[in-house]
Design a protein around this motif. Structure first.
Motif, PDB file in Angstrom:
ATOM      1  N   UNK A 150       0.690  -1.014  -0.419  1.00  0.00           N
ATOM      2  CA  UNK A 150       0.103  -0.166  -0.160  1.00  0.00           C
ATOM      3  C   UNK A 150       1.225   1.245   0.152  1.00  0.00           C
ATOM      4  N   UNK A 151       2.018   1.052   0.978  1.00  0.00           N
ATOM      5  CA  UNK A 151       2.710   2.322   0.691  1.00  0.00           C
ATOM      6  C   UNK A 151       3.164   2.710  -0.581  1.00  0.00           C
ATOM      7  N   UNK A 152       4.159   1.565  -0.849  1.00  0.00           N
ATOM      8  CA  UNK A 152       5.143   2.077  -2.484  1.00  0.00           C
ATOM      9  C   UNK A 152       4.369   2.332  -3.707  1.00  0.00           C
ATOM     10  N   UNK A 153       2.926   1.586  -3.181  1.00  0.00           N
ATOM     11  CA  UNK A 153       1.440   2.600  -4.993  1.00  0.00           C
ATOM     12  C   UNK A 153       1.067   3.954  -4.031  1.00  0.00           C
ATOM     13  N   UNK A 154       1.374   4.302  -2.457  1.00  0.00           N
ATOM     14  CA  UNK A 154       0.500   5.147  -2.250  1.00  0.00           C
ATOM     15  C   UNK A 154      -0.885   4.798  -2.382  1.00  0.00           C
ATOM     16  N   UNK A 155      -1.790   3.618  -2.192  1.00  0.00           N
ATOM     17  CA  UNK A 155      -2.648   3.530  -2.358  1.00  0.00           C
ATOM     18  C   UNK A 155      -3.638   4.073  -1.073  1.00  0.00           C
ATOM     19  N   UNK A 156      -3.747   4.671  -0.772  1.00  0.00           N
ATOM     20  CA  UNK A 156      -4.378   5.307   0.333  1.00  0.00           C
ATOM     21  C   UNK A 156      -6.099   5.010   0.413  1.00  0.00           C
ATOM     22  N   UNK A 157      -6.529   4.994  -0.677  1.00  0.00           N
ATOM     23  CA  UNK A 157      -8.109   4.477  -0.449  1.00  0.00           C
ATOM     24  C   UNK A 157      -8.282   3.262  -0.131  1.00  0.00           C
ATOM     25  N   UNK A 158      -7.218   2.240   0.153  1.00  0.00           N
ATOM     26  CA  UNK A 158      -7.061   1.076   0.118  1.00  0.00           C
ATOM     27  C   UNK A 158      -8.026   0.501   1.744  1.00  0.00           C
ATOM     28  N   UNK A 159      -8.974   0.341   2.112  1.00  0.00           N
ATOM     29  CA  UNK A 159      -8.843  -0.238   3.577  1.00  0.00           C
ATOM     30  C   UNK A 159      -8.073  -1.587   3.364  1.00  0.00           C
ATOM     31  N   UNK A 160      -7.677  -1.934   4.630  1.00  0.00           N
ATOM     32  CA  UNK A 160      -6.761  -2.933   5.834  1.00  0.00           C
ATOM     33  C   UNK A 160      -8.205  -3.852   6.047  1.00  0.00           C
ATOM     34  N   UNK A 161      -8.170  -5.101   5.413  1.00  0.00           N
ATOM     35  CA  UNK A 161      -9.578  -6.116   5.668  1.00  0.00           C
ATOM     36  C   UNK A 161      -9.195  -6.966   6.065  1.00  0.00           C
ATOM     37  N   UNK A 162      -8.833  -7.173   6.996  1.00  0.00           N
ATOM     38  CA  UNK A 162      -7.905  -8.714   7.611  1.00  0.00           C
ATOM     39  C   UNK A 162      -8.904  -9.721   7.855  1.00  0.00           C
ATOM     40  N   UNK A 163      -9.177 -10.930   6.401  1.00  0.00           N
ATOM     41  CA  UNK A 163     -10.277 -11.586   7.199  1.00  0.00           C
ATOM     42  C   UNK A 163     -10.527 -11.937   5.700  1.00  0.00           C
ATOM     43  N   UNK A 164     -10.324 -10.810   4.473  1.00  0.00           N
ATOM     44  CA  UNK A 164     -10.886 -11.223   3.447  1.00  0.00           C
ATOM     45  C   UNK A 164      -9.647 -11.835   1.858  1.00  0.00           C
ATOM     46  N   UNK A 165      -8.717 -12.733   2.222  1.00  0.00           N
ATOM     47  CA  UNK A 165      -8.341 -13.510   1.425  1.00  0.00           C
ATOM     48  C   UNK A 165      -7.648 -12.782  -0.008  1.00  0.00           C
ATOM     49  N   UNK A 166      -8.192 -13.194  -1.000  1.00  0.00           N
ATOM     50  CA  UNK A 166      -6.964 -13.138  -1.709  1.00  0.00           C
ATOM     51  C   UNK A 166      -7.819 -11.976  -2.865  1.00  0.00           C
ATOM     52  N   UNK A 167      -8.735 -11.459  -2.581  1.00  0.00           N
ATOM     53  CA  UNK A 167      -9.974 -10.284  -2.551  1.00  0.00           C
ATOM     54  C   UNK A 167      -9.283  -8.901  -2.507  1.00  0.00           C
ATOM     55  N   UNK A 168      -7.859  -9.309  -1.191  1.00  0.00           N
ATOM     56  CA  UNK A 168      -7.472  -8.235  -0.558  1.00  0.00           C
ATOM     57  C   UNK A 168      -5.711  -7.085  -2.123  1.00  0.00           C
ATOM     58  N   UNK A 169      -5.581  -8.632  -2.696  1.00  0.00           N
ATOM     59  CA  UNK A 169      -4.441  -8.609  -4.025  1.00  0.00           C
ATOM     60  C   UNK A 169      -6.020  -7.908  -4.996  1.00  0.00           C
ATOM     61  N   UNK A 170      -6.038  -8.327  -5.022  1.00  0.00           N
ATOM     62  CA  UNK A 170      -7.511  -7.776  -6.105  1.00  0.00           C
ATOM     63  C   UNK A 170      -7.632  -6.559  -5.934  1.00  0.00           C
ATOM     64  N   UNK A 171      -8.399  -5.756  -5.296  1.00  0.00           N
ATOM     65  CA  UNK A 171      -8.617  -4.468  -4.776  1.00  0.00           C
ATOM     66  C   UNK A 171      -7.012  -3.787  -5.223  1.00  0.00           C
ATOM     67  N   UNK A 172      -5.840  -4.317  -4.911  1.00  0.00           N
ATOM     68  CA  UNK A 172      -5.035  -3.153  -5.102  1.00  0.00           C
ATOM     69  C   UNK A 172      -4.395  -2.853  -6.892  1.00  0.00           C
ATOM     70  N   UNK A 173      -4.860  -4.496  -7.063  1.00  0.00           N
ATOM     71  CA  UNK A 173      -4.211  -4.780  -8.499  1.00  0.00           C
ATOM     72  C   UNK A 173      -5.173  -3.585  -9.401  1.00  0.00           C
ATOM     73  N   UNK A 174      -6.722  -3.825  -8.410  1.00  0.00           N
ATOM     74  CA  UNK A 174      -8.049  -2.958  -9.581  1.00  0.00           C
ATOM     75  C   UNK A 174      -7.633  -0.955  -9.071  1.00  0.00           C
ATOM     76  N   UNK A 175      -7.100  -1.094  -8.390  1.00  0.00           N
ATOM     77  CA  UNK A 175      -6.684   0.220  -8.010  1.00  0.00           C
ATOM     78  C   UNK A 175      -5.794   0.897  -8.749  1.00  0.00           C
ATOM     79  N   UNK A 176      -4.462   0.287  -8.808  1.00  0.00           N
ATOM     80  CA  UNK A 176      -3.030   0.701  -9.236  1.00  0.00           C
ATOM     81  C   UNK A 176      -4.000   0.430 -10.922  1.00  0.00           C
TER      82      UNK A 176
END
Length: 569
Positions: free
Chosen positions: A387-413
């Protein structure tokens, strides 16, 4: 009486001449003689004698002379002015501020208009303090929310950090020294010097001291354990190096506060980059260490430590027993030729390229490739550690979401950059969106450009000739170009992606057996020969289309922009 006055004036004149010479001892003798002969006009003579004492560095004597002048003429501000200067040089800064405030008050109350107007030439202590507070707030604005005070071993938030500086003697010294002008440059230097902080980079272990445990106790008072010893040694090294603040992700983040955790995940890259030094603790590497121990260390396999190494400007590596790695005596191990060669070996990236990596949506594929080889304990941390290296401030951390975390990051990028190379991967699809991968490891594969091969000169001439004789009107072609030029960048809504694409109808596919399995090869009109791998039997499907993200480069936009830039320049 007249003769005594004249004699006193004569001695005063001799004192002035001696002062200008400068012959300070003679000046003091003449002024003292003048006082003994004609003590009525004493305030001025006490002030003159006080100035000589100041010139000789006799601060206590100068203070006494100022007190005498104030006693004889308490309404005059000038005795207080000398008293402030003498107190300041004597190191009695708080007393100097008090004398200065009295001087300003006397000037404001003076019946002499000129003296009242001269008051505006001075800066009040309250104004200087306000400026110092402002500089402090600006300095710590982008630093970690909580730091360890290495002197006390206590956690301190930003209000407490600011209060710690404002209570220092240097603040009184700054305030008492700035009477006619606020020296913002010096204030910034002193504040920056005080708030330098050191970060820890390490692998988490069991029983790390957490925020809730350390907030009520000094780090140095923690019970003995491997993880407590690690934190205490960090603070000892930082303090002995002359720095006031240390940070560890174990105890300096209140992970029970979701807002605080989210802030830390996004800001961590900038925190490491803003640190004066980062200490890397190599658990498992013992002295005497060998050159290859760094590459094989557990620290070098973790996802979080990647951004910590990339972000930090100054690094010192320590082995498990807290001796410098390889006994390196350089101040910055990151610039050591031994470290550089091994980190290049470990990452496959040159030191220059690593240094150039910064936060934001640049060098996307390279950042993903570097992260693809790293390990995490939590599935979500494969994304959250970026999150920091991509300055992805708009992505909330939701522990328990599993692989969707990577999906949300890549969609943001993808939505923020429009870089469709993110979609160039082979592997298992994400449950978040089938166009995105479920695991970051797919980015360890080389990315293919999927751009059509360049047109040969002969074919280009043939195409140009055909277009010249074509019935296609120029304005129609320009409109088509403009529409393609204005295609929107990719965006996501409810995990669904909207992406400008080109679709090609494919002929029947024939399978080919290779050492890696069955593949389908097909000739396409734009991308040439394309190789397709799929679990399904594509040869049995009647109608297939190849869908590919639209590439701006197909318009030659980069070349056009370069030409425009050259013309503008």
């Amino acid at each position: 009486m007249v003769s005594r006055y004249r004699c006193s004036e004569k001695l005063k004149g001799l004192g002035d001449e001696a002062m200008d010479s400068p012959r300070h001892d003679a000046a003091i003798r003449h002024y003292s003689a003048a006082l003994s002969i004609h003590p009525i006009n004493t305030p001025g003579l006490f002030m003159l004698r006080g100035k000589v004492c100041m010139a000789k560095g006799l601060w206590k004597d100068a203070i006494d002379e100022a007190k005498q002048a104030i006693t004889l003429d308490p309404s005059s501000p000038w005795g207080y002015e000398m008293k402030r200067a003498a107190l300041y040089h004597a190191g009695r800064y708080d007393d100097a501020i008090q004398a200065f405030e009295t001087m300003l008050s006397k000037m404001a109350q003076s019946p002499d208009l000129q003296i009242r107007e001269r008051r505006d030439q001075y800066v009040s202590p309250s104004s200087t303090r306000a400026q110092i507070r402002k500089v402090v707030q600006r300095t710590i604005r982008h630093s970690p929310r909580v730091l360890i005070n290495t002197s006390t071993g206590r956690l301190q938030n930003k209000d407490e950090q600011a209060a710690a500086f404002m209570s220092l003697p240097i603040v009184s010294e700054l305030v008492s020294s700035m009477t006619t002008r606020i020296d913002r440059g010096r204030i910034k230097r002193e504040v920056k010097q005080f708030f330098r902080y050191v970060m820890l980079s390490h692998k988490w272990e069991e029983n790390e001291p957490l925020f809730q445990q350390v907030m009520h106790i000094a780090v140095y008072d923690l019970d003995q354990s491997p993880t407590h010893d690690k934190l205490q040694m960090l603070c000892n090294i930082v303090r002995d190096a002359g720095f006031n603040w240390a940070w560890s992700d174990t105890c300096c983040i209140n992970k029970e506060d979701h807002f605080v955790l989210q802030e830390a995940l996004v800001a961590m890259f900038k925190w490491y980059r803003g640190s004066v030094m980062t200490i890397v603790y190599l658990r498992g590497v013992r002295s005497p260490a060998t050159l290859g121990d760094l590459v094989k260390s557990i620290w070098n396999t973790r996802a979080w430590t990647l951004q910590e190494y990339v972000a930090a400007k100054v690094i010192r590596f320590y082995t498990e027993d807290w001796t410098p790695y390889l006994n390196l005596d350089t101040s910055n191990h990151k610039e050591s030729s031994e470290i550089i060669s091994k980190m290049e070996e470990a990452t496959g990236v040159s030191a220059q390229q690593l240094k150039a990596l910064g936060p934001g949506l640049s060098s996307i594929r390279e950042k993903l490739r570097l992260a693809s080889t790293r390990q995490t304990t939590m599935v979500e941390d494969a994304a959250y550690s970026l999150l920091g290296i991509f300055s992805a401030a708009g992505i909330p951390a939701i522990y328990g979401e599993g692989e969707d975390a990577l999906g949300r990051l890549l969609a943001h990028i993808l939505a923020g950059s429009g870089d469709a190379s993110i979609l160039a991967w082979t592997g298992q699809s994400s449950t978040y969106n089938s166009c995105l991968p479920s695991h970051i490891t797919v980015f360890n594969q080389p990315a293919t450009s999927h751009l059509p091969p360049p047109i040969e000169n002969v074919e280009m001439e043939k195409t140009v000739t055909t277009l010249r004789t074509s019935t296609l009107e120029l304005d129609v072609a320009l409109k088509l170009y403009d529409r393609l030029h204005e295609l929107p960048t990719p965006w996501f809504a409810a995990s669904r992606m909207k992406l400008p694409c080109i679709a090609f109808e494919l002929p029947a596919l024939l399978p080919h057996r290779t050492t890696s399995g069955v593949v389908y090869r097909v000739e396409t009109p734009v991308f040439g020969m394309v190789e397709i791998k799929a679990k399904q039997d594509l040869s049995r499907m009647n109608s297939l289309h190849l869908v590919h993200p639209w590439q701006d480069a197909l318009l030659g936009r980069d070349d056009m922009q370069s030409s425009e830039s050259m013309e503008d320049g």
